[in-house]
Motif scaffolding. Structure first.
Motif, short mmCIF file in Angstrom:
data_model
loop_
_atom_site.label_atom_id
_atom_site.label_comp_id
_atom_site.label_asym_id
_atom_site.label_seq_id
_atom_site.Cartn_x
_atom_site.Cartn_y
_atom_site.Cartn_z
N TYR A 14 0.80 -1.23 0.00
CA TYR A 14 0.00 0.00 0.00
C TYR A 14 0.83 1.28 0.00
O TYR A 14 0.48 2.26 -0.66
N LEU A 15 1.94 1.31 0.73
CA LEU A 15 2.70 2.55 0.92
C LEU A 15 3.17 3.13 -0.41
O LEU A 15 3.59 2.41 -1.32
N ILE A 16 3.11 4.45 -0.50
CA ILE A 16 3.34 5.11 -1.79
C ILE A 16 4.80 5.02 -2.25
O ILE A 16 5.10 5.19 -3.42
N ASN A 17 5.72 4.75 -1.33
CA ASN A 17 7.13 4.65 -1.72
C ASN A 17 7.52 3.28 -2.22
O ASN A 17 8.67 3.05 -2.63
N MET A 18 6.59 2.31 -2.20
CA MET A 18 6.98 0.94 -2.47
C MET A 18 7.29 0.64 -3.94
O MET A 18 8.04 -0.29 -4.23
N ALA A 19 6.73 1.42 -4.86
CA ALA A 19 7.15 1.25 -6.25
C ALA A 19 8.63 1.56 -6.37
O ALA A 19 9.40 0.83 -7.01
N CYS A 20 9.04 2.64 -5.72
CA CYS A 20 10.46 3.02 -5.71
C CYS A 20 11.31 1.94 -5.05
O CYS A 20 12.34 1.52 -5.57
N ALA A 21 10.85 1.46 -3.88
CA ALA A 21 11.61 0.44 -3.15
C ALA A 21 11.72 -0.86 -3.94
O ALA A 21 12.79 -1.50 -3.95
N ASN A 22 10.64 -1.25 -4.61
CA ASN A 22 10.68 -2.48 -5.41
C ASN A 22 11.62 -2.36 -6.59
O ASN A 22 12.32 -3.32 -6.95
N LEU A 23 11.66 -1.20 -7.22
CA LEU A 23 12.59 -1.01 -8.34
C LEU A 23 14.03 -1.08 -7.85
O LEU A 23 14.88 -1.73 -8.49
N ALA A 24 14.32 -0.42 -6.74
CA ALA A 24 15.68 -0.46 -6.21
C ALA A 24 16.08 -1.88 -5.84
O ALA A 24 17.21 -2.33 -6.13
N LEU A 25 15.17 -2.61 -5.22
CA LEU A 25 15.45 -3.99 -4.81
C LEU A 25 15.67 -4.89 -6.01
O LEU A 25 16.64 -5.68 -6.07
N ARG A 26 14.79 -4.79 -7.00
CA ARG A 26 14.85 -5.69 -8.15
C ARG A 26 16.06 -5.44 -9.02
O ARG A 26 16.65 -6.38 -9.58
N PHE A 27 16.45 -4.15 -9.14
CA PHE A 27 17.51 -3.80 -10.09
C PHE A 27 18.82 -3.43 -9.41
O PHE A 27 19.67 -2.79 -10.02
N ARG A 28 18.97 -3.81 -8.14
CA ARG A 28 20.25 -3.66 -7.44
C ARG A 28 20.74 -2.22 -7.41
O ARG A 28 21.90 -1.93 -7.69
N VAL A 29 19.84 -1.31 -7.07
CA VAL A 29 20.18 0.11 -6.99
C VAL A 29 20.43 0.47 -5.53
O VAL A 29 19.55 0.31 -4.68
N THR A 30 21.62 0.99 -5.23
CA THR A 30 21.95 1.40 -3.87
C THR A 30 22.25 2.89 -3.75
O THR A 30 22.66 3.37 -2.69
N GLY A 31 22.07 3.63 -4.85
CA GLY A 31 22.18 5.08 -4.80
C GLY A 31 20.88 5.68 -4.28
O GLY A 31 20.06 5.00 -3.67
N PRO A 32 20.65 6.98 -4.51
CA PRO A 32 19.42 7.62 -4.02
C PRO A 32 18.18 6.93 -4.57
O PRO A 32 18.12 6.59 -5.76
N ALA A 33 17.20 6.71 -3.70
CA ALA A 33 15.91 6.15 -4.11
C ALA A 33 14.84 7.03 -3.50
O ALA A 33 14.65 7.04 -2.28
N LEU A 34 14.15 7.79 -4.35
CA LEU A 34 13.25 8.83 -3.89
C LEU A 34 11.88 8.71 -4.56
O LEU A 34 11.80 8.42 -5.75
N SER A 35 10.85 8.96 -3.79
CA SER A 35 9.48 8.89 -4.30
C SER A 35 8.83 10.25 -4.19
O SER A 35 8.85 10.87 -3.11
N THR A 36 8.27 10.75 -5.28
CA THR A 36 7.63 12.07 -5.29
C THR A 36 6.11 11.89 -5.41
O THR A 36 5.63 10.98 -6.08
#
Length: 401
Positions: free
Chosen positions: A136-158
């Motif tokens: 449900y949380l609005i930041n989770m699309a961002c979190a899922n993308l970072a998790l799936r694609f191995r991103v450890t730089g800035p992860a921000l949700s607007t």
């Protein structure tokens, strides 16, 4: 004002009601073909039209954990995977600390919320899924993308309502400009077709029961839609070092706030005009340099009238104007990224798509809205507008590579 470093667009991905890939969506938009249809979920409501994403399948969804994701996160993952493939990037090979993820959305996991509320009401708290909050949380699309694609730089949700996607593009461009990353994966995603959300928009008089017709004399509201768009942005030097071929350049961005009303735009479009002029200044281009405009074009009486007045004042040379919402419906917070992708394609093909549903432009508007068929038109610079509830305005300027 010194010009900020630009970003290059090296990958595009789209998931819309017209199809779950770039070509299907672009084909429908070029044809001006409406994707609106009666929605069984909305039966009995004052408005029952929506633009829904067709059955979605992609290898990125076959991985562990994907079955529990809200549709908004699934849309985001597929659009992002497409954009990375288009850009020729392999997350298994990159330095994830030099990659950013920036997402835009207005609603979060609406369908997950609806299911949790139903379980709570009918069966009690012990039957609410532990996956509720992560879905449900609005930041989770961002979190899922970072998790799936191995991103450890800035992860921000607007979240700036219907300007969210464009806000995300501007934020990503600034992260690149300040060298906080070399690559920015930007995604706008929304899956807010629900009985409650549709009722809310209906109560505000924003929805059409017959179809979206941006700038048309008979327009009476928008059709709610779902979908996602993704762009890969890179610092030009980084893209050049890996011999990537840019699709477009993001050369300008600006945002503003009306501070006028929670859901109505400023009647004179002051905030919108400020954002358009600010984006042009940031890009170091004049109004006359703009070859076409991808309008916010919601198909509501008030918004289209005000946006047209802004376009008349800023662009007296009357460049061609188009709105994708007549074809795809209004994808709310996802619309800015989806429409930026379409603007990039229009620049690449020297084509301005028609505005779906438009039959006769409102006589009082005096702008050149493309209708009927796509118009061959050479442009090297284009503007894409996004305006949202809360008085949020965001505008990007794109240019040919």
């Amino acid at each position: 004002m010194s010009r900020r470093p630009e970003a290059v667009v090296t990958g595009l991905g789209l998931v819309t009601a017209a199809g779950c890939d770039l070509d299907s969506t672009w084909s429908a938009v070029r044809a001006g073909r409406s994707t609106a249809a009666a929605d069984e979920l909305l039966t009995g409501l004052p408005v029952s039209l929506s633009c829904r994403v067709p059955d979605l399948d992609h290898p990125v969804l076959h991985r562990r954990g994907a079955a529990h994701l809200d549709p908004v996160d699934r849309f985001a993952l597929v659009a992002a995977a497409q954009a990375l493939e288009h850009a020729g990037l392999d997350p298994q090979q990159w330095d994830g600390s030099r990659v950013a993820v920036v997402t835009g959305g207005g609603m979060g996991g609406v369908r997950t919320q609806d299911e949790a509320l139903e379980r709570l009401a009918r069966r009690g708290p012990e039957f609410v899924s532990p996956y509720f909050l992560p879905g449900y949380l609005i930041n989770m699309a961002c979190a899922n993308l970072a998790l799936r694609f191995r991103v450890t730089g800035p992860a921000l949700s607007t979240s700036t309502a219907c300007a969210s996607g464009t806000t995300a593009l501007g934020l990503a461009r600034d992260l690149l400009a300040t060298r906080q990353c070399d690559i920015a994966l930007v995604c706008g995603a929304e899956a807010a077709v629900s009985r409650l959300v549709v009722t809310g928009f209906s109560q505000l008089g924003a929805l059409s029961g017959t179809g979206s017709r941006p700038f048309d004399a008979t327009r009476d509201g928008f059709v709610i839609a779902e979908g996602a768009g993704a762009l890969v942005l890179e610092r030009p030097e980084h893209a050049a070092a890996r011999a990537a071929r840019p699709v477009a350049r993001l050369i300008g961005y600006a945002s503003s706030t009306d501070a006028h009303h929670l859901v109505a735009p400023h009647p004179e479009g002051r905030g919108a005009e400020q954002a358009v002029r600010g984006a042009l200044a940031d890009a170091d281009v004049g109004p006359a340099d703009v070859g076409h405009v991808n309008a916010h074009g919601t198909s509501t009486r008030q918004n289209d009238h005000i946006e047209a007045a802004v376009l008349r004042r800023v662009f007296p040379h009357q460049p061609p104007v188009t709105s994708a919402k007549g074809t795809l419906g209004h994808t709310l917070g996802a619309s800015g990224v989806i429409e930026a992708a379409l603007t990039a394609l229009a620049l690449a093909e020297d084509t301005v798509p028609p505005t779906g549903g438009l039959r006769a432009t409102d006589a009082g508007m005096d702008i050149d809205v493309v209708s009927g068929t796509a118009r061959m038109h050479t442009s090297s610079v284009a503007v894409s507008n996004s305006f949202g509830f809360g008085g949020h305005n965001a505008v990007v300027v794109l240019a040919s590579p």
